[in-house]
Design a protein around this motif. Structure first.
Motif, PDB file in Angstrom:
ATOM      1  N   GLY A 167       0.508  -1.455  -0.266  1.00 35.36           N
ATOM      2  CA  GLY A 167       0.379  -0.038  -0.305  1.00 35.36           C
ATOM      3  C   GLY A 167       0.819   0.897  -0.247  1.00 35.36           C
ATOM      4  O   GLY A 167       2.265   0.968   0.278  1.00 35.36           O
ATOM      5  N   PRO A 168      -0.013   2.395  -0.509  1.00 34.05           N
ATOM      6  CA  PRO A 168      -0.958   2.711  -1.042  1.00 34.05           C
ATOM      7  C   PRO A 168      -1.270   1.730  -2.007  1.00 34.05           C
ATOM      8  O   PRO A 168      -0.561   1.636  -3.132  1.00 34.05           O
ATOM      9  CB  PRO A 168      -1.049   3.963  -0.686  1.00 34.05           C
ATOM     10  N   LEU A 169      -2.557   1.039  -2.088  1.00 33.32           N
ATOM     11  CA  LEU A 169      -2.609   0.320  -3.550  1.00 33.32           C
ATOM     12  C   LEU A 169      -3.351   1.344  -4.656  1.00 33.32           C
ATOM     13  O   LEU A 169      -3.890   2.078  -4.138  1.00 33.32           O
ATOM     14  CB  LEU A 169      -4.322  -0.717  -2.807  1.00 33.32           C
ATOM     15  N   GLN A 170      -3.510   0.682  -5.453  1.00 34.79           N
ATOM     16  CA  GLN A 170      -3.783   1.065  -6.993  1.00 34.79           C
ATOM     17  C   GLN A 170      -5.066   0.992  -7.054  1.00 34.79           C
ATOM     18  O   GLN A 170      -5.009  -0.305  -7.110  1.00 34.79           O
ATOM     19  CB  GLN A 170      -2.941   0.884  -8.295  1.00 34.79           C
ATOM     20  N   GLN A 171      -5.879   2.349  -7.019  1.00 34.29           N
ATOM     21  CA  GLN A 171      -7.185   2.009  -7.335  1.00 34.29           C
ATOM     22  C   GLN A 171      -7.566   1.563  -8.344  1.00 34.29           C
ATOM     23  O   GLN A 171      -7.123   1.755  -9.854  1.00 34.29           O
ATOM     24  CB  GLN A 171      -8.241   3.566  -7.452  1.00 34.29           C
ATOM     25  N   ARG A 172      -8.680   0.507  -8.873  1.00 32.66           N
ATOM     26  CA  ARG A 172      -8.708  -0.368 -10.049  1.00 32.66           C
ATOM     27  C   ARG A 172      -9.631   0.065 -10.478  1.00 32.66           C
ATOM     28  O   ARG A 172     -10.819   0.166 -10.107  1.00 32.66           O
ATOM     29  CB  ARG A 172      -8.195  -2.068 -10.315  1.00 32.66           C
ATOM     30  N   THR A 173      -9.434   0.789 -12.265  1.00 37.44           N
ATOM     31  CA  THR A 173     -11.389   0.166 -12.716  1.00 37.44           C
ATOM     32  C   THR A 173     -12.227  -0.842 -13.011  1.00 37.44           C
ATOM     33  O   THR A 173     -13.549  -0.905 -13.393  1.00 37.44           O
ATOM     34  CB  THR A 173     -10.914   0.572 -14.069  1.00 37.44           C
ATOM     35  N   VAL A 174     -11.058  -2.204 -13.238  1.00 38.59           N
ATOM     36  CA  VAL A 174     -12.140  -3.049 -13.521  1.00 38.59           C
ATOM     37  C   VAL A 174     -11.346  -4.423 -12.285  1.00 38.59           C
ATOM     38  O   VAL A 174     -10.776  -4.109 -11.802  1.00 38.59           O
ATOM     39  CB  VAL A 174     -11.598  -3.409 -13.757  1.00 38.59           C
ATOM     40  N   ILE A 175     -12.262  -4.463 -11.400  1.00 44.85           N
ATOM     41  CA  ILE A 175     -12.344  -5.883 -11.144  1.00 44.85           C
ATOM     42  C   ILE A 175     -12.153  -7.554 -11.972  1.00 44.85           C
ATOM     43  O   ILE A 175     -13.190  -7.872 -12.890  1.00 44.85           O
ATOM     44  CB  ILE A 175     -13.994  -6.388  -9.807  1.00 44.85           C
ATOM     45  N   GLU A 176     -10.795  -7.610 -11.039  1.00 48.26           N
ATOM     46  CA  GLU A 176      -9.931  -8.787 -11.875  1.00 48.26           C
ATOM     47  C   GLU A 176     -10.134 -10.077 -11.376  1.00 48.26           C
ATOM     48  O   GLU A 176      -9.116  -9.780 -10.554  1.00 48.26           O
ATOM     49  CB  GLU A 176      -9.498  -8.917 -13.464  1.00 48.26           C
ATOM     50  N   TRP A 196      -3.988   4.240   4.718  1.00 46.92           N
ATOM     51  CA  TRP A 196      -3.316   3.005   4.259  1.00 46.92           C
ATOM     52  C   TRP A 196      -1.670   2.854   5.278  1.00 46.92           C
ATOM     53  O   TRP A 196      -1.118   1.883   5.357  1.00 46.92           O
ATOM     54  CB  TRP A 196      -2.464   4.204   3.628  1.00 46.92           C
ATOM     55  N   GLN A 197      -1.431   4.244   6.488  1.00 45.17           N
ATOM     56  CA  GLN A 197      -0.740   3.424   7.364  1.00 45.17           C
ATOM     57  C   GLN A 197      -0.637   2.537   8.054  1.00 45.17           C
ATOM     58  O   GLN A 197       0.191   2.023   8.374  1.00 45.17           O
ATOM     59  CB  GLN A 197       0.090   4.680   8.504  1.00 45.17           C
ATOM     60  N   ALA A 198      -2.312   2.652   8.342  1.00 47.26           N
ATOM     61  CA  ALA A 198      -2.623   1.390   9.579  1.00 47.26           C
ATOM     62  C   ALA A 198      -2.263   0.060   8.590  1.00 47.26           C
ATOM     63  O   ALA A 198      -2.956  -1.147   9.292  1.00 47.26           O
ATOM     64  CB  ALA A 198      -4.110   1.821  10.268  1.00 47.26           C
TER      65      ALA A 198
END
Length: 102
Positions: free
Chosen positions: A56-65, A87-89
């Motif tokens: 993290g921080p993770l990348q926001q995705r536009t598609v759930i795959e 994101w710290q937690a």
């Protein structure tokens, strides 16, 4: 949520809870099984999604795959944009899980 491909049914059954209380969700996504249903359900509710595949921080995705290698099956479904404190937690949570796995 890890119900072996019935996750969309669980989330549909919890639709009023999701709309009213806006919980953060960690959900397993198996490749080729539930992606379109999850996208439809959560998109309607205004959630965003992030594949849990790093610290993290993770990348926001536009598609759930779903990951066909099954290395990264879990996803974070977020009712709002994650803050830096989140994101710290999240990083601390990931570190704890890694320590348990050893």
């Amino acid at each position: 949520v890890d119900t072996e491909s019935t996750e969309p049914d669980v989330l549909r059954g919890a639709a009023s809870l999701l709309a009213e209380n806006r919980p953060w969700i960690i959900c397993e996504v198996l490749a080729g099984r539930t992606e379109s249903d999850l996208t439809a359900i959560l998109g309607t509710l205004g959630y965003s999604w992030y594949r849990i595949d790093g610290p993290g921080p993770l990348q926001q995705r536009t598609v759930i795959e779903g990951d066909p290698t099954y290395a990264h099956m879990n996803w974070l479904f977020a009712p709002e944009s994650p803050s830096p404190a989140f994101w710290q937690a999240f990083g601390a949570w990931r570190s704890s899980l890694a320590a348990i796995a050893k």
